[in-house]
Design an enzyme around this catalytic site. Structure first.
Site, PDB file in Angstrom:
ATOM      1  N   GLU A 176      -4.367  12.740  -4.353  1.00  0.00           N
ATOM      2  CA  GLU A 176      -5.485  11.796  -4.216  1.00  0.00           C
ATOM      3  C   GLU A 176      -5.905  11.587  -2.758  1.00  0.00           C
ATOM      4  O   GLU A 176      -5.631  10.556  -2.148  1.00  0.00           O
ATOM      5  CB  GLU A 176      -5.161  10.461  -4.906  1.00  0.00           C
ATOM      6  CG  GLU A 176      -4.922  10.627  -6.400  1.00  0.00           C
ATOM      7  CD  GLU A 176      -4.819   9.308  -7.159  1.00  0.00           C
ATOM      8  OE1 GLU A 176      -4.756   8.259  -6.519  1.00  0.00           O
ATOM      9  OE2 GLU A 176      -4.799   9.356  -8.400  1.00  0.00           O
TER      10      GLU A 176
ATOM     11  N   GLU B 101      -3.265  13.324 -13.760  1.00  0.00           N
ATOM     12  CA  GLU B 101      -2.954  11.914 -14.059  1.00  0.00           C
ATOM     13  C   GLU B 101      -4.019  11.347 -14.986  1.00  0.00           C
ATOM     14  O   GLU B 101      -5.216  11.574 -14.777  1.00  0.00           O
ATOM     15  CB  GLU B 101      -2.931  11.034 -12.800  1.00  0.00           C
ATOM     16  CG  GLU B 101      -1.728  11.219 -11.926  1.00  0.00           C
ATOM     17  CD  GLU B 101      -1.721  10.260 -10.735  1.00  0.00           C
ATOM     18  OE1 GLU B 101      -2.318   9.158 -10.819  1.00  0.00           O
ATOM     19  OE2 GLU B 101      -1.125  10.633  -9.716  1.00  0.00           O
TER      20      GLU B 101
HETATM   21  O1  IFM Z   1      -0.032   4.514  -9.560  1.00  0.00           O
HETATM   22  C1  IFM Z   1      -1.116   5.280  -9.145  1.00  0.00           C
HETATM   23  C2  IFM Z   1      -0.656   6.611  -8.599  1.00  0.00           C
HETATM   24  O2  IFM Z   1       0.242   6.457  -7.559  1.00  0.00           O
HETATM   25  C3  IFM Z   1      -1.834   7.422  -8.110  1.00  0.00           C
HETATM   26  N1  IFM Z   1      -2.886   7.474  -9.081  1.00  0.00           N
HETATM   27  C4  IFM Z   1      -3.285   6.270  -9.727  1.00  0.00           C
HETATM   28  C5  IFM Z   1      -2.092   5.530 -10.271  1.00  0.00           C
HETATM   29  C6  IFM Z   1      -2.539   4.228 -10.953  1.00  0.00           C
HETATM   30  O3  IFM Z   1      -3.180   3.388 -10.040  1.00  0.00           O
END
Ligand code: IFM
Length: 443
Positions: A169, A353
């Site tokens: 990210e 994710e």
């Molecule tokens: O917990 C986070 C993760 O570390 C990175 N992506 C989003 C998730 C939820 O906010």
């Protein structure tokens, strides 16, 4: 609600996994790890709910065997985990913490013993404090520091990894942390943000190229996306939404895949980028083997008066998760298709994710997280729709295995398919875990 899909509803080679990250679960206080910028950010009043940090977290550092059993018994194929830079190199560079590297060695072997493919992420947000003192992502030297760290990790683990991602990210690492100020190091400064943007990309490209030279294969990177739309049909709101989309969804992807920044970004950021930034773009656009898509929500944007980028988040009208994030599954289909069509053409795409925070309650030994089950079903249906459109989506990772440290929200927001009691640290699989385990069974 969509019927919950099963493994049979996806292509034969489609992989299912769960994601976690080091600082959020391990217990950073264990095993002689060095200080990170999240430790000091959390210790500063007002930054994190209850000033909580990751010192104990889920104590995955000691309970990793049981946690890997949960992944195996959930019938997942892959485990997306991260190594902590400061656990491996407590000063960020220089001497290796042998205990930390040995721990990751055992963890990877533990996955293989259970038939789980190890998917490594090298940076999931915990910059070692000694490097943060030198400017962290604002310092151009971070590209070399990060590559040296990548070398230590991949030379030890690389022979057993299924995949390696550089950065998790980019938007959060650079923009949320240096422009919006909500994550460590908590800066709100356009010059800092511009440099962090460019240097995290430079670190990614430099490390990706070096790793390939060392023989590491299946290298990728993980980008996050928010479906963006204007609050009204005014020209000002339309421009604000375009700016938000450019910064969030196109800036990092454009640099990594095309070696360029969007015009809407350069309109505001160009004066603040490092000198001769153009010379780095070829390095940044390093060849990759796959692209990771993290997706949770959509964002409604309106015009804000004042300096660029003139964006303001407003409240949309869709149902929301416990994070206050609107639930919009079609946004996932949108980004999978767009990433394939406009950027990563030909490469496998993974949903690295996806998941939701819910106000889960443990009652009578179970957690009836039916909203999460519906969320996952609807987003898996969006993945199926993207595949049906011809997008080469090759896997889906749920976020997250365990309830964990949700950064500035501390332990308040529960994303896990396994409930964690943060006093006893007892794990209890939720209804969503059992639903996924049944759906992914090969029997
Ligand atoms: O917990 C986070 C993760 O570390 C990175 N992506 C989003 C998730 C939820 O906010």
């Amino acid at each position: 609600m969509t019927t919950f899909p099963t493994r049979k509803d996806f292509p034969e080679d489609f992989l299912f996994g769960v994601s976690t990250s080091a600082y959020q679960i391990e217990g950073h206080g264990f095993g002689a790890a060095g200080s990170t910028h999240w430790d000091t950010f959390a210790a500063t009043p007002g930054n994190v709910v209850n000033a909580e940090d990751g010192a104990r977290a889920c104590d995955h550092y000691h309970r990793w065997g049981d946690d890997l059993d949960l992944i195996r018994d959930g019938n997942f194929d892959v485990y997306r985990f991260s190594t902590s830079w400061a656990r491996v190199l407590p000063e960020g560079r220089g001497p290796v913490n042998a205990e930390g590297l040995d721990y990751y060695d055992r963890l990877v072997d533990g996955m293989l013993e259970r038939g789980i493919k190890p998917a490594l992420t090298l940076y999931h947000w915990e910059m070692p404090s000694p490097l943060a003192d030198l400017g962290g992502w604002r310092n151009r030297d971070v590209a070399g520091w990060f590559t040296d760290y990548a070398e230590v990790v991949t030379k030890r683990l690389g022979d057993r990894l299924w995949s390696t991602a550089t950065i998790n990210e980019f938007w959060c690492v650079a923009w949320l942390s240096h422009f919006i100020g909500a994550h460590a190091p908590g800066m709100r400064d356009i010059r800092a943000a511009a440099r962090a943007v460019h240097h995290v990309l430079l670190a990614h490209g430099t490390a990706a190229r070096a790793m390939r030279d060392w023989g590491v294969d299946n290298i990728g990177a993980v980008f996050n996306f928010e479906y963006t739309l204007p609050e009204t049909d005014s020209a000002a709101d339309a421009q604000a939404a375009t700016n938000w989309d450019a910064i969030y969804n196109r800036m990092f992807l454009g640099a990594a895949f095309h070696g360029s920044y969007p015009d809407e970004v350069l309109a505001g950021l160009a004066p603040h980028l490092p000198d001769n930034w153009q010379d780095d773009m070829a390095t940044i656009a390093a060849p990759l083997n796959w692209c990771g898509v993290n997706y949770y929500t959509r964002k409604v944007i309106s015009h804000a008066p004042g300096p660029w980028p003139n964006t303001r988040e407003t409240v949309g009208d869709l149902p929301r998760t416990a994070m206050g994030w609107e639930i919009y599954p079609d946004g996932l289909r949108h980004f999978l298709t767009k990433v394939h069509r406009d950027y990563a053409k030909g490469l496998p795409i993974y949903v690295t994710e996806n998941g939701m925070a819910a106000p889960d309650r443990l009652t009578g030994g179970t957690v009836a997280d039916h909203d999460r089950i519906a969320y996952l079903a609807d987003h898996l249906a969006a993945v199926q729709a993207a595949i049906a459109e011809g997008t080469p989506v090759k896997g889906y990772f749920q976020w997250s295995l365990l309830d964990n440290y949700e950064w500035a929200f501390g332990y308040d927001k529960r994303f896990g398919i396994v409930h964690v009691d943060f006093d006893s640290l007892e794990r209890t699989p939720k209804a969503s875990y059992h639903t996924l385990a049944r759906a992914l069974s090969r029997r």
